[in-house]
Design a protein around this motif. Sequence first.
Motif, PDB file in Angstrom:
ATOM      1  N   ASP A  16       0.817  -1.215   0.000  1.00  0.00           N
ATOM      2  CA  ASP A  16       0.000   0.000   0.000  1.00  0.00           C
ATOM      3  C   ASP A  16       0.847   1.260   0.000  1.00  0.00           C
ATOM      4  O   ASP A  16       0.382   2.322  -0.411  1.00  0.00           O
ATOM      5  N   VAL A  17       2.081   1.146   0.501  1.00  0.00           N
ATOM      6  CA  VAL A  17       3.059   2.240   0.458  1.00  0.00           C
ATOM      7  C   VAL A  17       4.381   1.638  -0.001  1.00  0.00           C
ATOM      8  O   VAL A  17       4.813   0.612   0.530  1.00  0.00           O
ATOM      9  N   VAL A  18       5.021   2.256  -0.991  1.00  0.00           N
ATOM     10  CA  VAL A  18       6.237   1.711  -1.583  1.00  0.00           C
ATOM     11  C   VAL A  18       7.252   2.842  -1.734  1.00  0.00           C
ATOM     12  O   VAL A  18       6.884   3.971  -2.068  1.00  0.00           O
ATOM     13  N   ARG A  19       8.515   2.524  -1.481  1.00  0.00           N
ATOM     14  CA  ARG A  19       9.569   3.531  -1.661  1.00  0.00           C
ATOM     15  C   ARG A  19      10.117   3.494  -3.087  1.00  0.00           C
ATOM     16  O   ARG A  19      10.352   2.429  -3.650  1.00  0.00           O
ATOM     17  N   LEU A  20      10.331   4.690  -3.646  1.00  0.00           N
ATOM     18  CA  LEU A  20      10.934   4.843  -4.965  1.00  0.00           C
ATOM     19  C   LEU A  20      12.165   5.736  -4.848  1.00  0.00           C
ATOM     20  O   LEU A  20      12.273   6.541  -3.927  1.00  0.00           O
ATOM     21  N   THR A  60      14.542   9.863  -2.241  1.00  0.00           N
ATOM     22  CA  THR A  60      13.621   8.786  -1.911  1.00  0.00           C
ATOM     23  C   THR A  60      12.216   9.364  -1.851  1.00  0.00           C
ATOM     24  O   THR A  60      11.968  10.362  -1.174  1.00  0.00           O
ATOM     25  N   VAL A  61      11.302   8.748  -2.570  1.00  0.00           N
ATOM     26  CA  VAL A  61       9.918   9.199  -2.652  1.00  0.00           C
ATOM     27  C   VAL A  61       9.021   8.036  -2.258  1.00  0.00           C
ATOM     28  O   VAL A  61       9.316   6.880  -2.573  1.00  0.00           O
ATOM     29  N   TYR A  62       7.943   8.337  -1.559  1.00  0.00           N
ATOM     30  CA  TYR A  62       7.018   7.310  -1.085  1.00  0.00           C
ATOM     31  C   TYR A  62       5.783   7.302  -1.989  1.00  0.00           C
ATOM     32  O   TYR A  62       5.113   8.326  -2.139  1.00  0.00           O
ATOM     33  N   ALA A  63       5.486   6.156  -2.594  1.00  0.00           N
ATOM     34  CA  ALA A  63       4.318   6.020  -3.458  1.00  0.00           C
ATOM     35  C   ALA A  63       3.188   5.366  -2.675  1.00  0.00           C
ATOM     36  O   ALA A  63       3.372   4.309  -2.067  1.00  0.00           O
ATOM     37  N   VAL A  64       2.007   5.983  -2.686  1.00  0.00           N
ATOM     38  CA  VAL A  64       0.824   5.456  -1.999  1.00  0.00           C
ATOM     39  C   VAL A  64      -0.093   4.861  -3.068  1.00  0.00           C
ATOM     40  O   VAL A  64      -0.381   5.509  -4.084  1.00  0.00           O
ATOM     41  N   THR A  65      -0.561   3.633  -2.826  1.00  0.00           N
ATOM     42  CA  THR A  65      -1.288   2.914  -3.867  1.00  0.00           C
ATOM     43  C   THR A  65      -2.709   2.526  -3.479  1.00  0.00           C
ATOM     44  O   THR A  65      -3.456   2.054  -4.340  1.00  0.00           O
ATOM     45  N   ALA A  66      -3.107   2.671  -2.226  1.00  0.00           N
ATOM     46  CA  ALA A  66      -4.428   2.240  -1.769  1.00  0.00           C
ATOM     47  C   ALA A  66      -5.379   3.431  -1.678  1.00  0.00           C
ATOM     48  O   ALA A  66      -4.987   4.498  -1.180  1.00  0.00           O
ATOM     49  N   PRO A  67      -6.633   3.298  -2.115  1.00  0.00           N
ATOM     50  CA  PRO A  67      -7.567   4.425  -2.094  1.00  0.00           C
ATOM     51  C   PRO A  67      -7.716   5.070  -0.720  1.00  0.00           C
ATOM     52  O   PRO A  67      -7.699   6.304  -0.608  1.00  0.00           O
ATOM     53  N   ALA A  68      -7.878   4.267   0.339  1.00  0.00           N
ATOM     54  CA  ALA A  68      -8.095   4.829   1.677  1.00  0.00           C
ATOM     55  C   ALA A  68      -6.925   5.699   2.104  1.00  0.00           C
ATOM     56  O   ALA A  68      -7.112   6.717   2.782  1.00  0.00           O
TER      57      ALA A  68
END
Length: 456
Positions: A51-55, A61-69
């Motif tokens: 649901d949260v992934v580091r790029l 370093t950037v944090y990608a959020v992938t879940a709607p909530a």
Amino acid sequence: MTVESVKPAASEVPELLEPPVAGGRVPLLGHGWKLVRDPLAFMAQLRDHGDVVRLRLGPKTVYAVTAPALTGALALNPDFIIAGPLWESLEGLLGKEGVATANGSLHRRQRRIIQPAFKLDAIPAYGPIMEEEAHALTERWQAGGTIDCTSESFRVAVRIAARCLLRGDFMDERAERLCVALATVFRGMYRRMVIPAGPLYRLPLPANREFNRALADLHLLVDEIVAERRESGQKPDDLLTALLEATDDNGDPIGEQEIHDQVVAILTPGSETIASTIMWLLQVLTEHPEHADKVREEVESVTGGRPVAFDDVRKLTHTNNVVVEAMRLRPAVWILTRRAVADAELGGYRIPAGADIIYSPYAIQRDARSYAHNEEFDPDRWLPERSKDVPKFAMSPFSNGNRKCPSDHFSMAQLSLVTAAVATKYRFEQVSGSNDTTRVGITLRPHRLLLRPIPR
């Protein structure tokens, strides 16, 4: 028995996790290379990793959020503000003093200035202008000719915004300038977001010179608008008058830079996103003639054969659902960023202060975990009995919280009216040289959509 032995055990606080790192990094560029080569597919597959992934974007370093909530939590939590790679890349266009990029008390004051123009009870006054421009769009088209959907979509979007909000008499030449300049600027800003190589963009390379010329023309266009209004001495009841007469927290007139940035925020991002959506709607009407026919039948059942009007829009259920479904599958704004102002928790993961967060409405709105038959164009999924099954925050075309687009009702009205007007008068087919594949920049739009209008 000691006192200590009867004390209740301290409740265990779960330790926050470190988000996993996405695979596929390359030296120096990190994940930026994948974001340039195939950004939509890359963002869509990130949820498979969490649901949260580091790029890694360059050195960051950037944090990608992938879940709607969690995207809803980002919008509603004051620990996350408007900032990050997207907004830094947009500052050359939007400045730092417009409603799109401001935070805190400045943003709240700016919202108070512009909000009256977009209240529900204010929008019907724009109806005659929207009607006139929607029907003028169809009248310009020649049966059997070729429509350049990029220029036509920008023309109607710019003219509606200018005539409704700035009361400007803006002719097609200015819409054309805006169209050409925005295409160049937004493409260059996307590159600067995903590959933050600052010194490279200052070199006198052809692409950089083209970008700088386009950016300068955009700002010159805004200066012309403001100067013309001041010279006219007129004070119509519109958004530009409200800006020219606005005061800051001390009661003093707001500065020239803030006025400039506010007009930019009104005219350019809104025109870009609305125009991109109109392009996709024209592509939808071409690719799905069965829905174009259904829109026409619905409009005629409501109007009895007269030209569709602003007051008809709320009765056009299927037409409105076609617009919403087009925005689900092809959102103009496909990527957004935020920044953590303090150490924060998101979905059980630790987000350090100062961290940049990105998320993709495109990926979230196509996620099979939120939508049955997620890749299909299905306007009926927005009927009341079905839309209740869509998870909260899985469809947010105008964002949420205090960053929700203030012009959401204004935008929906013009999009539905334009869709109704064109589908009633024409059906469409693509012509030689047309390319309706997705062009990715700060916004999404077809590469070069060329259509032949065929009278019904």
